[in-house]
Design a protein around this motif. Sequence first.
Motif, PDB file in Angstrom:
ATOM      1  N   TRP A  24      31.928  -2.765 -30.985  1.00 12.25           N
ATOM      2  CA  TRP A  24      30.816  -2.934 -31.925  1.00 12.25           C
ATOM      3  C   TRP A  24      30.818  -1.866 -33.001  1.00 12.25           C
ATOM      4  CZ3 TRP A  24      26.614   0.325 -32.709  1.00 12.25           C
ATOM      5  CH2 TRP A  24      26.444   1.358 -31.774  1.00 12.25           C
ATOM      6  N   TRP A  25      31.416  -0.711 -32.721  1.00 13.40           N
ATOM      7  CA  TRP A  25      31.552   0.323 -33.754  1.00 13.40           C
ATOM      8  C   TRP A  25      32.503  -0.138 -34.849  1.00 13.40           C
ATOM      9  CZ3 TRP A  25      28.564   4.278 -34.703  1.00 13.40           C
ATOM     10  CH2 TRP A  25      27.786   4.809 -33.682  1.00 13.40           C
ATOM     11  N   ARG A  26      33.581  -0.805 -34.446  1.00 12.15           N
ATOM     12  CA  ARG A  26      34.533  -1.324 -35.435  1.00 12.15           C
ATOM     13  C   ARG A  26      33.863  -2.335 -36.346  1.00 12.15           C
ATOM     14  NH1 ARG A  26      39.302  -2.584 -31.293  1.00 12.15           N
ATOM     15  NH2 ARG A  26      39.606  -0.468 -30.561  1.00 12.15           N
ATOM     16  N   ARG A  27      33.094  -3.215 -35.745  1.00 15.78           N
ATOM     17  CA  ARG A  27      32.396  -4.224 -36.547  1.00 15.78           C
ATOM     18  C   ARG A  27      31.393  -3.581 -37.487  1.00 15.78           C
ATOM     19  NH1 ARG A  27      32.172  -7.415 -31.364  1.00 15.78           N
ATOM     20  NH2 ARG A  27      33.914  -8.832 -31.550  1.00 15.78           N
ATOM     21  N   LEU A  28      30.710  -2.579 -37.030  1.00 18.20           N
ATOM     22  CA  LEU A  28      29.739  -1.878 -37.869  1.00 18.20           C
ATOM     23  C   LEU A  28      30.430  -1.183 -39.035  1.00 18.20           C
ATOM     24  CD1 LEU A  28      26.796  -0.966 -38.303  1.00 18.20           C
ATOM     25  CD2 LEU A  28      27.342   1.037 -36.914  1.00 18.20           C
ATOM     26  N   ILE A  29      31.577  -0.570 -38.777  1.00 17.29           N
ATOM     27  CA  ILE A  29      32.313   0.113 -39.838  1.00 17.29           C
ATOM     28  C   ILE A  29      32.807  -0.894 -40.873  1.00 17.29           C
ATOM     29  CG2 ILE A  29      34.439   1.384 -40.334  1.00 17.29           C
ATOM     30  CD1 ILE A  29      33.923   2.897 -37.678  1.00 17.29           C
ATOM     31  N   LEU A  31      31.484  -3.799 -41.567  1.00 16.43           N
ATOM     32  CA  LEU A  31      30.299  -4.258 -42.292  1.00 16.43           C
ATOM     33  C   LEU A  31      29.869  -3.239 -43.341  1.00 16.43           C
ATOM     34  CD1 LEU A  31      28.022  -6.362 -42.596  1.00 16.43           C
ATOM     35  CD2 LEU A  31      26.752  -5.031 -40.897  1.00 16.43           C
ATOM     36  N   LEU A  32      29.869  -1.969 -42.988  1.00 16.76           N
ATOM     37  CA  LEU A  32      29.481  -0.929 -43.944  1.00 16.76           C
ATOM     38  C   LEU A  32      30.466  -0.839 -45.113  1.00 16.76           C
ATOM     39  CD1 LEU A  32      28.244   1.883 -41.543  1.00 16.76           C
ATOM     40  CD2 LEU A  32      26.859   0.415 -43.021  1.00 16.76           C
TER      41      LEU A  32
END
Length: 170
Positions: A24-29, A31-32
Motif C-alpha cells: 500500500w505504500w507503493r500505491r500511495l507513492i 498516487l502522490l
Amino acid sequence: SISAAAPVGVEERSPLGTAGGLAWWRRLIVLLVVITAVPAAVLVIPNTMSYVVAQVVRDLGLPPAQAVALVRANGLALPALLLAVPLGAVLARRFAASAVLILGLGAVLAGELSAELIGGDNDVAAVLGPVPMVGAVRALEGLGAGLILPASLALAWRHDGRGAHDGRGG
C-alpha cells in the motif's frame, strides 16, 4: 508449548499490509507522483512553449500573425492523446500489448520523421503550409502516445504477475 499461530485458513499480515507492509505504500507513492506530476506538466509545458514560439515562427518563415495558429496546432497532441487512450486500451486487451506498444512507438517515430518535412523546402510544405502540417504531426504524435500509455500499463501489469493468467503473452 502453545504457539500463537494463526487459525487455519486465515492469512497472517504484517501491521503495514501485505508483502512485508510495502504494497500500500507503493500505491500511495504512485498516487502522490501522479497527483504532483500531472498539474506540473499542465503548468510547465505551455510556459516552455512561449520560449520557442518566436524562434519557430522565424525558422518556418511564418508571418507573426500565424504564431497563435502555430501554438494551437501544437496543442493538438493532447486531444489526440486523450482520444487515443481508450482505443489503445481496447487494442491492448484484444491483441498483444507489445504489438500495440510498438504500433504507438511507430506512430510517434513517424510523427518525428515527418516533422523534418515541415522545416525544409519541399513540395508538401509548400502545398499544405507549415501550420496545418505541424497540427497533423502533433496529432499523429498524440495518437502514438495514446497507444503507448495503455499498452505499457498492460505490460507492467502482466510483468507484475497479476495478468499472467490470460494466456496471451504480451
